[in-house]
Design an enzyme around this catalytic site. Structure first.
Site, short mmCIF file in Angstrom:
data_model
loop_
_atom_site.label_atom_id
_atom_site.label_comp_id
_atom_site.label_asym_id
_atom_site.label_seq_id
_atom_site.Cartn_x
_atom_site.Cartn_y
_atom_site.Cartn_z
CB SER A 1 15.99 -13.87 67.67
OG SER A 1 14.70 -13.47 67.30
CD GLU B 1 19.61 -12.48 65.81
OE1 GLU B 1 19.75 -11.37 66.36
OE2 GLU B 1 18.56 -12.82 65.26
NE ARG C 1 17.98 -10.55 62.99
CZ ARG C 1 16.90 -10.35 62.24
NH1 ARG C 1 17.03 -10.03 60.97
NH2 ARG C 1 15.69 -10.45 62.77
#
Ligand code: EPU
Length: 352
Positions: free
Chosen positions: A252, A348, A170
């Site tokens: 998420s 995130e 990520r």
């Protein structure tokens, strides 16, 4: 828009339709970008040229905490085409403004196999390399060929290969800013225009992920087609992740943390049920959703921001949530996970 058409500058544009959390906020100034000439026109503009800029893709990875004062560059670069059909791979080129899931669906329908595990991820093609999107055993970097981006200071277009994108879990060069990360990074400095993906031949299915294994057992299909995997991934995601068109969310909210094997043993001794996976580099990845769930957060709320009841890793907008409520909820979750497990969860999405 794009080449030769005049630049359209809009004022006080509602951003609620342009962020998947569905948070109410406005862009003071917004310019739609159909191609490099639109960016160059902004840079050359007597007023706008000197102002701060904010690149907005599909808004699937941001939390807006107020109106955006920087000039919003809304990425609307279109296009989907095969640029090379060789013996070992097909290379497809996608405009950064294309919707990611629609591009995956287009590819599957053309028989261009290899993106099926990445179905139904919200957001645009241009955002996919930024956070190196991943799901069900495949990451963007596994299918990445190269991208074209434009420098937001000089207006020059340049191309990056996978190594230059510095992909991580990520993570990529586009998430780091030179000011914060000692000279490394393109955050705020570049806009992605086009992404080229490499689909290797012959196609090989990626079926290692438990949820896909379960589908194989349930259906008795041992050798699924790419279309079959696409349908399974859509069904799995549909069952445990909220559809942003119905319930605002940004996927998420935290990354899955990694710990050393020793730290992991220590936690297992106290919490035998903890979900963990060994990584190729010897570290252990922990399921952040499990940690949050174990702290009792599922279904809880701060104002109108809540923890999704089927997946504790997903924060949702129950209707009219503010960015401030989302941030407060996220901090409270971080504190309780830290107090119980000694682990710091890293968000995130980017807080704007
Ligand atoms: N779990 C719980 N309680 C929860 C949530 C999860 O116990 O409330 C447990 C599950 O039972 C499972 C484990 O945690 O054993 C992992 O859960 P899941 O399979 O749903 O995957 P995840 O690790 O939570 C990651 C990605 C997702 C991606 C899926 C599938 C991250 C941060 N998230 O989620 O990506 O779709 O795997 O590959 O890596 C995203 O990044 O936005 C995203 C949705």
């Amino acid at each position: 828009m794009g080449d030769n058409s005049p630049m359209i500058v809009e004022q006080n544009v509602p951003l609620q339709p342009h962020n998947t959390f569905g948070i109410v906020a406005k862009a003071r100034t917004l310019v739609r970008i159909g191609g490099e000439s639109d960016v160059q026109a902004v840079l050359a503009h007597p007023g706008l040229g000197a102002e701060a800029r904010f690149v907005l893709g599909g808004g699937s990875n941001i939390v807006l905490t107020g109106d955006v004062k920087a000039v919003v560059l809304k990425v609307e670069v279109a296009g989907r085409r095969i640029v090379e059909d060789g013996p070992r791979a097909t290379i497809v080129e996608l405009g950064a403004g294309e919707n990611w899931h629609e591009a995956v669906t287009w590819a599957v329908e053309q028989g261009l196999d290899g993106l099926e595990n990445l179905a139904l991820i919200p957001g645009t093609v241009g955002a996919s390399p930024v956070q190196n999107i991943g799901a069900y055993g495949v990451e963007l970097q596994d299918r990445f060929e190269s991208l074209d981006a434009i420098d937001l200071v000089t207006g020059k277009v340049f191309t990056l290969d996978a190594a230059q994108c510095a992909f991580g879990y990520r993570d990529s060069v586009f998430k780091h800013s030179p000011a914060r990360d000692s000279d490394f990074g393109l955050a705020g400095r570049a806009m992605i225009l086009r992404v080229r993906l490499r689909l290797p031949k012959p196609w090989k299915p990626v079926l290692g992920y438990v949820d896909l294994q379960r589908k194989m057992t349930e259906t008795g299909i041992a050798e699924p087609t790419a279309r079959q995997i696409y349908d399974w991934v859509c069904a799995i995601r549909g069952a445990k992740l909220p559809d942003p068109r119905v319930i605002g969310n940004a996927g998420s909210f935290f990354k899955n943390p990694t710990v050393t094997p020793e730290q992991c043993q220590d936690i297992i001794a106290r919490e035998p049920g903890i979900v963990h996976y060994p990584m190729p580099d010897g570290t252990m990845k922990l399921a952040a959703g499990w940690l949050i769930d174990a702290c009792g957060w599922k279904g809880k709320s701060v104002g109108q921001a809540g923890v999704y009841d089927k997946q504790a890793l997903v924060l949702v907008n129950r209707g009219g949530a503010t960015g401030g409520e989302v941030v407060t909820l996220a901090r409270a979750i971080q504190t309780s996970v830290y107090e119980r497990f000694g682990i710091r969860l890293e968000p995130e999405p980017v807080v704007v």
